[in-house]
Enzyme design. Structure first.
Site, PDB file in Angstrom:
ATOM      1  N   GLY A 158     -12.545  -0.600   2.961  1.00  0.00           N
ATOM      2  CA  GLY A 158     -12.927  -2.001   2.853  1.00  0.00           C
ATOM      3  C   GLY A 158     -11.902  -2.826   2.101  1.00  0.00           C
ATOM      4  N   ASP A 159     -12.018  -4.127   2.208  1.00  0.00           N
ATOM      5  CA  ASP A 159     -11.188  -5.082   1.467  1.00  0.00           C
ATOM      6  C   ASP A 159     -11.980  -6.385   1.462  1.00  0.00           C
ATOM      7  OD1 ASP A 159      -8.321  -5.367   0.285  1.00  0.00           O
ATOM      8  OD2 ASP A 159      -8.496  -7.150   1.542  1.00  0.00           O
ATOM      9  N   LYS A 180      -2.920  -1.097   6.813  1.00  0.00           N
ATOM     10  CA  LYS A 180      -3.819  -2.205   6.494  1.00  0.00           C
ATOM     11  C   LYS A 180      -4.260  -2.836   7.812  1.00  0.00           C
ATOM     12  CE  LYS A 180      -5.403  -3.995   2.605  1.00  0.00           C
ATOM     13  NZ  LYS A 180      -5.763  -3.254   1.397  1.00  0.00           N
ATOM     14  N   GLN A 185       0.813  -1.206   0.000  1.00  0.00           N
ATOM     15  CA  GLN A 185       0.000   0.000   0.000  1.00  0.00           C
ATOM     16  C   GLN A 185       0.853   1.265   0.000  1.00  0.00           C
ATOM     17  OE1 GLN A 185      -3.538  -0.903   0.437  1.00  0.00           O
ATOM     18  NE2 GLN A 185      -3.909   1.082  -0.504  1.00  0.00           N
ATOM     19  N   THR A 223     -11.862   0.269  -8.056  1.00  0.00           N
ATOM     20  CA  THR A 223     -10.726  -0.620  -8.293  1.00  0.00           C
ATOM     21  C   THR A 223     -10.869  -1.347  -9.627  1.00  0.00           C
ATOM     22  OG1 THR A 223     -10.499  -0.951  -5.905  1.00  0.00           O
ATOM     23  CG2 THR A 223      -9.315  -2.481  -7.333  1.00  0.00           C
TER      24      THR A 223
END
Length: 449
Positions: A164-165, A125, A110, A208
């Site tokens: 979010g992920d 993260k 990141q 994304t």
């Protein structure tokens, strides 16, 4: 040279049993090694070691109660990796596989991804080894509230802004945001990926996947080609994959296969708008396996997870959008043998080092995730800006901003290739070197802290 090699050895020794983190660090180290050799100051000031060391790693217990009244215990994390360019910024992952190694690798990646966007974003993260699958809304809400009971002390609008992920969508962001607001008695943009009615941004769900295809478009433009008529594979069936497929359809490409954790679907007729809408219903609302898609459409066939995977299907372009290390050297060779022209990463580190090395030596155009999937965090950064000034930007304006950011990342890669004498279309080394230079310069300016 021995001193430089000792850098990598020292980092791996300090972080034992963290294979994913070692893999991410080694890839970047190999890219920036010529830079370190040429710049003694970077070595003397230990810039690489400092970038590899998180500013802070927070690990905590998360206790919550399930629908049967039983107490459950999970482990929560936040890795605050680097704040040289701005507040810590990066997603939360709720998945049983989550551990410190995976989150450190994601946070490390990141750093470089956020630097490439050109926005004032640091990197972090976090998440937990909690699995939202099969849980009721009430259980997910209680878990999110319990996670935030500890995490709220460490995050904030100008400190650390999670997003979010995997396993963390708008539902989870909503519960997390509500808990934070209750604990702090403040309505601030502490999380991104929020709903449009309560501080969110247009285009965030699409960002994304859309950004990935924009970057692929610019890669192909560089060789006087385009996505029109290209046969494409997209692994995964979640948020990134769905909107990558949506953008591919808009670009005139043909998506013939996609996957989830249960297997993959091959549809030689290709995806259509109607089919994609049904897939969204299956995955986002019904939360079923993609086998349901094959049950509905006669042209599609479902293959359960096994020796044969999605990468066995011949295609012009491949977009791994599922998870780390999902595509190995054997898959890379199969894809190249079947005529692959381009591969761009929608997930974080989806290709193994051996697969990347094979692509780098072949004629396949390879777009590393740091560059190609930066669209998500870019629009997250734009959501932060909107929250700070208290207004919403129109969707069409955000689409233009996203495309411009992805174009700028591509141009930054080309500029770095030219300036450092790299091979044509060497996006891997260009993205690593360009981002490292930017972060290292900021860290030097801020002193040894």
């Amino acid at each position: 040279m021995a001193k430089l090699n000792d850098i990598l050895k020292s980092i791996t020794q300090k972080n034992p049993n963290e294979a994913e983190y070692h893999q991410a660090v080694e890839e970047v180290f190999e890219s920036v090694l010529p830079l370190l050799k040429a710049n003694k100051t970077f070595v003397d000031e230990k810039l690489f070691e400092r970038i590899c060391e998180p500013e802070r790693v927070i690990s905590f217990r998360v206790c919550w109660t399930d629908d049967k009244g039983r107490v459950q215990v999970n482990r929560g994390f936040r890795v605050q990796m680097n704040s040289a360019l701005g507040p810590f910024k990066g997603g939360l992952r709720f998945h049983p596989s989550v551990n410190q190694s995976i989150l450190k690798f994601l946070a490390f990646e990141q750093v470089f991804k956020n630097a490439l966007t050109g926005l004032p974003l640091g990197a972090g993260k976090g998440g937990a080894d909690f699995d939202p699958k099969g849980k009721s809304d009430g259980e997910v809400m209680r878990f999110c509230q319990a996670w935030m009971m500890e995490a709220f002390r460490h995050i904030g609008h100008f400190t650390d802004v999670p997003a979010g992920d995997i396993g963390v969508g708008e539902r989870e962001i909503g519960y997390l945001f509500g808990a934070y607001k209750k604990l702090q008695n403040e309505f601030q943009g502490v999380l991104t990926g929020k709903g449009l009615d309560w501080g969110g941004s247009y285009l965030r769900p699409e960002a994304t996947g859309y950004g990935l295809i924009h970057f692929a478009h610019f890669m192909l433009t560089e060789i006087d080609d385009n996505l029109g008529g290209k046969t494409c594979l997209v692994s995964g069936a979640g948020n990134v994959s769905q909107f990558a497929m949506e953008k591919l359809l808009q670009e005139g490409a043909k998506v013939v296969a996609f996957s989830d954790s249960t297997g993959f679907v091959h549809d030689p007729e290709g995806m259509s708008e109607e089919k994609l809408n049904y897939l969204k219903t299956v995955k986002n609302e019904e939360r079923k396996s993609i086998s349901a898609f094959a049950d509905k459409y006669p042209s599609a066939s479902f293959k359960a997870s096994g020796n044969k995977n999605i990468w066995s299907i011949p295609a012009d372009c491949a977009f791994p959008c599922a998870t780390q290390n999902e595509l190995d050297e054997k898959d890379a060779k199969t894809l190249q043998k079947n005529g692959l022209l381009l591969l761009a990463e929608g997930a974080n580190m989806p290709c193994t080092p051996e697969a990347i090395d094979y692509f780098q030596k072949s004629k396949v155009l390879y777009g590393p995730g740091k560059a190609s999937n930066a669209g998500g965090v870019a629009v997250s950064g734009l959501e932060m800006s909107q929250n700070r000034i208290g207004r919403y930007w129109a969707k069409v304006d955000l689409e233009k901003e996203l495309r411009a950011i992805m174009k700028n990342i591509h141009e930054k890669c080309l500029e770095t290739i030219s300036r450092h004498g790299l091979s044509e279309q060497d996006y891997l080394n260009a993205s690593n070197i360009g981002a490292f230079e930017k972060v290292a310069k900021a860290m030097r300016a801020q002193g040894t802290v």
